[in-house]
Write a protein that holds these residues in place. Structure first.
Motif, mmCIF file in Angstrom:
data_model
loop_
_atom_site.group_PDB
_atom_site.id
_atom_site.type_symbol
_atom_site.label_atom_id
_atom_site.label_comp_id
_atom_site.label_asym_id
_atom_site.label_seq_id
_atom_site.Cartn_x
_atom_site.Cartn_y
_atom_site.Cartn_z
ATOM 1 N N TYR A 178 0.791 -1.091 -0.001
ATOM 2 C CA TYR A 178 -0.084 -0.055 -0.006
ATOM 3 C C TYR A 178 1.048 1.213 -0.058
ATOM 4 O O TYR A 178 0.702 2.196 -0.812
ATOM 5 C CB TYR A 178 -1.048 -0.018 1.248
ATOM 6 C CG TYR A 178 -1.685 1.271 1.308
ATOM 7 C CD1 TYR A 178 -2.904 1.475 0.815
ATOM 8 C CD2 TYR A 178 -1.150 2.158 2.301
ATOM 9 C CE1 TYR A 178 -3.574 2.844 0.829
ATOM 10 C CE2 TYR A 178 -2.097 3.450 2.314
ATOM 11 C CZ TYR A 178 -3.021 3.789 1.742
ATOM 12 O OH TYR A 178 -3.730 5.080 1.817
ATOM 13 N N SER B 294 -5.281 -4.936 -3.922
ATOM 14 C CA SER B 294 -5.991 -5.881 -3.261
ATOM 15 C C SER B 294 -7.487 -6.052 -3.372
ATOM 16 O O SER B 294 -8.193 -6.318 -2.388
ATOM 17 C CB SER B 294 -5.370 -5.934 -1.808
ATOM 18 O OG SER B 294 -4.029 -5.940 -1.763
ATOM 19 N N PRO C 64 -8.075 -11.367 -0.742
ATOM 20 C CA PRO C 64 -8.708 -9.834 0.007
ATOM 21 C C PRO C 64 -9.617 -9.634 -1.051
ATOM 22 O O PRO C 64 -9.486 -9.760 -2.179
ATOM 23 C CB PRO C 64 -7.455 -9.036 0.176
ATOM 24 C CG PRO C 64 -6.449 -9.596 -0.754
ATOM 25 C CD PRO C 64 -6.552 -11.028 -1.199
ATOM 26 N N THR D 141 -7.940 0.795 -0.998
ATOM 27 C CA THR D 141 -8.503 -0.549 -0.777
ATOM 28 C C THR D 141 -9.942 -0.438 -0.714
ATOM 29 O O THR D 141 -10.783 0.373 -0.939
ATOM 30 C CB THR D 141 -7.991 -1.175 0.402
ATOM 31 O OG1 THR D 141 -8.810 -0.537 1.585
ATOM 32 C CG2 THR D 141 -6.547 -0.880 0.839
ATOM 33 N N PHE E 191 -11.816 -1.110 1.686
ATOM 34 C CA PHE E 191 -12.494 -0.383 2.542
ATOM 35 C C PHE E 191 -12.619 1.234 2.440
ATOM 36 O O PHE E 191 -13.540 1.795 3.094
ATOM 37 C CB PHE E 191 -11.695 -0.443 3.844
ATOM 38 C CG PHE E 191 -11.295 -1.784 4.271
ATOM 39 C CD1 PHE E 191 -12.223 -2.661 4.199
ATOM 40 C CD2 PHE E 191 -9.826 -2.248 4.998
ATOM 41 C CE1 PHE E 191 -12.021 -4.013 4.613
ATOM 42 C CE2 PHE E 191 -9.778 -3.586 5.221
ATOM 43 C CZ PHE E 191 -10.965 -4.404 5.011
ATOM 44 N N ASP E 192 -12.057 1.604 1.384
ATOM 45 C CA ASP E 192 -12.081 3.126 1.158
ATOM 46 C C ASP E 192 -13.077 3.629 0.135
ATOM 47 O O ASP E 192 -13.218 4.893 -0.169
ATOM 48 C CB ASP E 192 -10.740 3.766 0.733
ATOM 49 C CG ASP E 192 -9.609 3.179 1.594
ATOM 50 O OD1 ASP E 192 -9.819 3.447 2.957
ATOM 51 O OD2 ASP E 192 -8.597 2.986 1.010
ATOM 52 N N ILE E 193 -13.881 2.611 -0.699
ATOM 53 C CA ILE E 193 -14.628 3.002 -1.780
ATOM 54 C C ILE E 193 -16.089 2.871 -1.374
ATOM 55 O O ILE E 193 -16.345 1.562 -1.125
ATOM 56 C CB ILE E 193 -13.993 2.263 -2.824
ATOM 57 C CG1 ILE E 193 -12.599 2.577 -3.110
ATOM 58 C CG2 ILE E 193 -14.858 2.409 -4.023
ATOM 59 C CD1 ILE E 193 -11.916 1.760 -4.189
#
Lengths: 328, 328
Positions: free
Chosen positions: A105, A122, A127, A306, A308-310
């Protein structure tokens, strides 16, 4: 819908071929070129207008391709390719070496910031989708226990290990989740379990003519790290059976969280995948996240991201209004 | 972890009580006050330091409470309360009248923009987690069929309908997904199904002394809209059995997408919930999204948001670095 997003594929193995097929299912994405390290003149594109190029020609597509879908492996391809390509293009990849994700990252984030691009790293299903579900269930049920099961699916590493056993001509290994354990968890139990207690290993082996099958079986089931700690079955089959029944690349699994709210109220959240083709499904996830990378970049976002951010809305070709009306 | 997020609850029915319990499970969130339309002096707070206030006192908490968790009903409470409170506070609600969501969104968005706040609308599990999974699976598998099953769970409307039948003293109705249909879909079939073909209705009824049970059964199973089109079972039980076995509020269900990639490759994505308490689980989702509202507001975001607009990382108390390391 007009093909607004111009995509490129880097790497043309099973995953890259899956991405090519997945793009064809998405009306807003157009495949412009496929980049390989092989001699591109030898390759034939399936769709009209798609070019095969040597990877060294990628730079010439700057400003033409909106997002590069990186289909190389995590061991050596992606650590080298993602940072280089992220300096020129928005990217999406399926880097899956869990322990090295934080380092990957940081490297990709620096490259993407430098290039003014978005790099979604990922993605895929683990993942990827499994990670999303682990996070979601943990955030909602902070008191609980988490289980990830993989399979039924082919493990490449274990299949390779079988094929190195003397007397073995060919073989394939399936990782299989233990149904009785899944049933216990679904019923509300929260046992402590190691990976080996959650999975069986099924081996299908073609023996060389005259080989000692009992000896092969013994070598496999007692192989340290790979099989010795698992319940392992070995089934001998013919080459014809192997070709007929074991050439697919199925996979899947479950993420289950068993949690407690209030005074001991049991709540169970489960996400599962049953995939006839692991690479084609992973490819489909990559393409949805390629759309997200394009949208984020269009808003001026830069850097590594990742799953998690979108926001999930970015994965869909539909507008926020359509999503609220049709899917909420 | 310090209690950085100050929360208020508006409405203290089953859902509000569930939110109170859920906040106690989250180390970064502190419950400051509970607002009701009843006389607050009659209420007793469970946790030390939590005040009961009349809803008219909410304005006095401006600048003190970071996010208001709205626990009223969708029919009349939320259409009135969310726009008013969104002008003063970040909010989260579980507005679930699907057909009215677009209109509700516009009204709340205008209020939140005016107030400079974030309003997360229509969270919970359907709409909410089920919506997320419908979107996710559709974006990844554009060629496919989508199924939503509800239950096994209590339907309040159908339970009320039973209780209006002459001779019925008490009763409860469960909506139950048809297992054989789920099994077909999991096996890769994609049948066209109406809601009634996917669900059974199980009724547990306490009859008045001397009532004609056969007549009650007939009235229920032939009731238009509610039961006539469904496979409906009626089981007569005693008041003691009702109290012992049917006072919980279980619910749950499944979202399944059966899709195709490549040349007819089947891929199945499934999300499921098995909940011992519907209100406590919905409350737990509200609390996680309250955290997201707080984080978004701290970044300067304003307006109405749905689950589609919010990165899942915002639901977790963990930092992006921790999430990448532990959950990806």
């Amino acid at each position: 819908m007009s093909k607004v997003i111009k995509a490129g594929i880097v790497g043309y193995g099973n995953l890259g071929k899956g991405v090519e097929k997945a793009i064809a299912q998405n009306p807003d994405i157009e495949l412009v070129a496929i980049f390989t390290r092989r001699e591109p003149g030898q390759m034939t594109a399936h769709a009209a207008g798609v070019k095969f190029e040597h990877i060294s020609a990628a730079e010439q597509y700057k400003g033409v391709i909106d997002v590069m879908i990186l289909c190389g492996g995590s061991a050596t391809d992606l650590p080298e390719q993602t940072p280089v390509i992220a300096k020129m293009f928005n990217t999406v990849d399926s880097f899956d070496t869990h322990a090295k994700i934080p380092e990957f990252y940081e490297t990709v984030n620096a490259a993407a910031k430098q290039g003014g691009t978005v790099s979604v790293i990922s993605t895929g299903w683990d993942p990827g989708l499994f990670s999303l579900n682990r996070l979601l269930a943990e955030a909602i049920l902070p008191e609980g226990t988490d289980y990830t099961f993989w399979g039924k699916g082919v493990s490449q590493g274990h299949s390779d290990a079988i094929r190195r056993v003397p007397g073995v001509k060919a073989g394939v290994q399936y990782t299989v989740p233990v149904q009785s354990v899944i049933d216990r968890i679904r019923a509300g139990e929260t046992p402590e379990l190691s990976t080996r207690e959650k999975h069986l290993r099924e081996c299908y082996v073609v023996a060389e003519d005259g080989a000692n099958e009992e000896q092969i079986r013994e070598t496999i089931v007692s192989m340290p790290n790979y099989f010795a700690d698992y319940d392992t079955t070995v089934t001998f089959i013919t080459e014809e059976e192997l070709a007929a029944n074991h050439k697919g690349m199925p996979h899947g699994g479950f993420v289950i969280r068993s949690g407690i709210t209030g005074e001991g109220t049991k709540q169970i959240v489960e996400f599962g995948l049953k995939l006839e083709s692991n690479p084609e499904f992973t490819a489909s996830v990559l393409v949805a996240y390629a759309r997200a990378a394009y949208k984020l970049s269009a808003e001026g976002v830069t850097g590594a991201k990742t799953v998690f951010d979108i926001p999930l809305g970015y994965l869909s070709p539909k507008s926020p209004e359509e999503l609220r009306k049709e899917l909420l």
